[in-house]
Design a protein around this motif. Structure first.
Motif, short mmCIF file in Angstrom:
data_model
loop_
_atom_site.label_atom_id
_atom_site.label_comp_id
_atom_site.label_asym_id
_atom_site.label_seq_id
_atom_site.Cartn_x
_atom_site.Cartn_y
_atom_site.Cartn_z
N ILE A 221 3.25 12.15 73.84
CA ILE A 221 3.09 13.09 72.73
C ILE A 221 4.10 14.22 72.83
O ILE A 221 4.73 14.61 71.84
N ALA A 222 4.30 14.75 74.06
CA ALA A 222 5.30 15.81 74.26
C ALA A 222 6.68 15.32 73.83
O ALA A 222 7.46 16.07 73.23
N ALA A 223 6.98 14.06 74.12
CA ALA A 223 8.30 13.50 73.77
C ALA A 223 8.50 13.44 72.26
O ALA A 223 9.64 13.44 71.78
N SER A 224 7.39 13.41 71.48
CA SER A 224 7.51 13.31 70.03
C SER A 224 7.59 14.68 69.34
O SER A 224 7.82 14.76 68.13
N GLY A 225 7.39 15.75 70.10
CA GLY A 225 7.37 17.08 69.51
C GLY A 225 8.71 17.81 69.63
O GLY A 225 9.64 17.33 70.26
N GLU A 265 1.86 18.44 68.63
CA GLU A 265 2.99 17.81 69.32
C GLU A 265 4.00 18.84 69.81
O GLU A 265 4.49 18.75 70.95
N ASP A 266 4.30 19.83 68.96
CA ASP A 266 5.28 20.85 69.35
C ASP A 266 4.75 21.70 70.51
O ASP A 266 5.51 22.13 71.39
N GLY A 267 3.44 21.93 70.52
CA GLY A 267 2.84 22.69 71.62
C GLY A 267 3.07 21.99 72.95
O GLY A 267 3.49 22.61 73.94
N LEU A 268 2.82 20.68 73.00
CA LEU A 268 3.02 19.93 74.24
C LEU A 268 4.49 19.88 74.63
O LEU A 268 4.85 20.02 75.80
N ALA A 269 5.37 19.66 73.65
CA ALA A 269 6.81 19.61 73.93
C ALA A 269 7.28 20.94 74.52
O ALA A 269 8.08 20.98 75.47
N LEU A 271 5.39 23.28 76.09
CA LEU A 271 4.82 23.47 77.44
C LEU A 271 5.57 22.64 78.47
O LEU A 271 5.80 23.09 79.60
N SER A 272 5.95 21.42 78.10
CA SER A 272 6.72 20.57 79.01
C SER A 272 8.07 21.21 79.34
O SER A 272 8.52 21.22 80.49
N ALA A 273 8.71 21.79 78.31
CA ALA A 273 10.00 22.47 78.52
C ALA A 273 9.82 23.71 79.40
O ALA A 273 10.69 24.03 80.23
#
Length: 378
Positions: A221-225, A265-269, A271-273
């Motif tokens: 999901i992070a990869a899609s945001g 999705e953008d939230g997870l992306a 946070l991952s960054a």
């Protein structure tokens, strides 16, 4: 050589990890069976309530009453898990010289401005020793706190043993991607370690907030945001990143507030960054240029995060724990088995470069079963 069963329960509250280790407390390591046993939902709910009570516990006040209830539940959970584990592996408690138990962290505050930190790992070593008939070593962090240290991370001494045992070239960095991320930098100058920032903790909270499960499988999901760089920069402006190392974090030092307006999705992306940027800041602060980086902890299953780390650190060789035949899921349980032996031998488990303590320091409180104590007295 001592044969120890080690236990670890992380801040994710997902279960009890157990691992058998035979060691001399130095670089001799022989690995036995290991397992991850799920935590009963009732115990998890109790611990979630206990953490809330701990976060609202003023210094100097008596501990919240729920702590004792949680201790009993944690001991029971460990005993049931261990009993099933040893039966499954054709062992008995008497096969072990000791049990090394981390306990459940419900609070961690780093020292500041001359005020000692606070850390609480709930467990009852005496009750567990009496139940199992085996000496128990637990409460590994308190001595370090009392000596003015950060009391975290503690795994570096075991990371060093694994690296020596495997004969790996230095310098290298071990990254543990748990609820919080921490690094161990090993070079010819010795050990340097610190917590770097959130790893899985905030991302898992965001997943639960949206009713989408407990974690983002493989980081898909992070990869899609889309990453919102200004939010990452806001997180990185936190005072923690200006502090010198060694330094430590509680899982709850950072919140989801900054991403509240973003899509799921953008939230997870984002946070991952943030996890990635805080890791890079930690590696820079450690002052080493590693030849190899080894990824351990649950976050090593997050392919998106692993890909980000691998790309940014190139040409450094990035390996998963399993690439070295290390048991990524067992590492922390093994580590506390290892530290139990070092505690019993009076050897240090924390160091100036890992917790900021003034001199190498042993830790761990030993509880002997009443039957053992009585036989010594007679």
């Amino acid at each position: 050589m001592m044969k120890v069963l080690g236990f670890m329960t992380g801040t994710s509250l997902d279960g009890v990890d157990m691992a058998v280790l035979e060691t001399d407390g130095a670089a001799q390591l022989t690995f036995g069976p290991w397992a991850e046993m799920p935590m009963p939902a009732q115990t998890r709910s109790l611990l979630e309530a206990t953490i809330k009570a701990a976060l609202n516990w003023p210094r100097g006040e008596p501990e919240p009453a729920i702590f004792d209830e949680a201790r009993r539940a944690i001991v029971e959970c460990h005993f049931q898990s261990a009993s099933e584990f040893i039966t499954r592996n054709d062992l008995t408690f008497q096969d072990f010289d000791a049990l090394g138990v981390h306990g459940q962290t419900v609070l961690h505050e780093r020292p500041k401005e001359g005020v000692k930190g606070r850390t609480v790992q709930l467990f009852d070593g005496q009750a567990f020793a009496d139940l199992t008939g085996v000496p128990v070593v637990c409460d590994f962090r308190q001595a370090d706190i009392e000596a003015g240290g950060e009391a975290a991370p503690l795994m570096p001494v075991y990371h060093q043993a694994l690296v020596e045992n495997a004969g790996l070239d230095l310098p290298l960095v071990v990254i543990n991607l748990g609820g919080v991320a921490n690094i161990t930098a090993i070079s010819d100058k010795g050990l340097m370690a610190m917590d770097t920032g959130p790893a899985n903790g905030l991302m898992d909270q965001w997943m639960r907030r949206h009713g989408r499960g407990d974690f983002d499988h493989e980081g898909r999901i992070a990869a899609s945001g889309k990453v919102h760089e200004e939010v990452v920069a806001g997180y990185m402006a936190h005072a923690y990143f200006k502090a010198t190392a060694p330094k430590s974090l509680d899982r709850y030092n950072f919140t989801l507030q900054a991403i509240e307006g973003l899509s799921f999705e953008d939230g997870l992306a984002t946070l991952s960054a943030f996890t990635l940027q805080s890791l890079l800041a930690g590696i820079r602060l450690a002052g080493v240029t590693p030849e190899t980086v080894i990824l351990a902890g649950g976050g090593r299953h997050n392919r998106h995060l692993v890909s980000q780390i691998t790309t940014v650190l190139a040409p450094v060789k990035v390996l998963l724990a399993e690439d070295l035949n290390w048991r990524g899921g067992a590492l922390e349980a093994e580590g506390f088995a290892y530290m139990a032996v070092r505690s019993l031998k009076g050897l240090p488990i924390s160091f100036p470069g890992t917790t900021g303590v003034k001199m190498p320091l042993t830790g761990g409180v030993v509880s002997y079963p009443k039957s053992h104590a009585q036989s010594l007295a007679s």
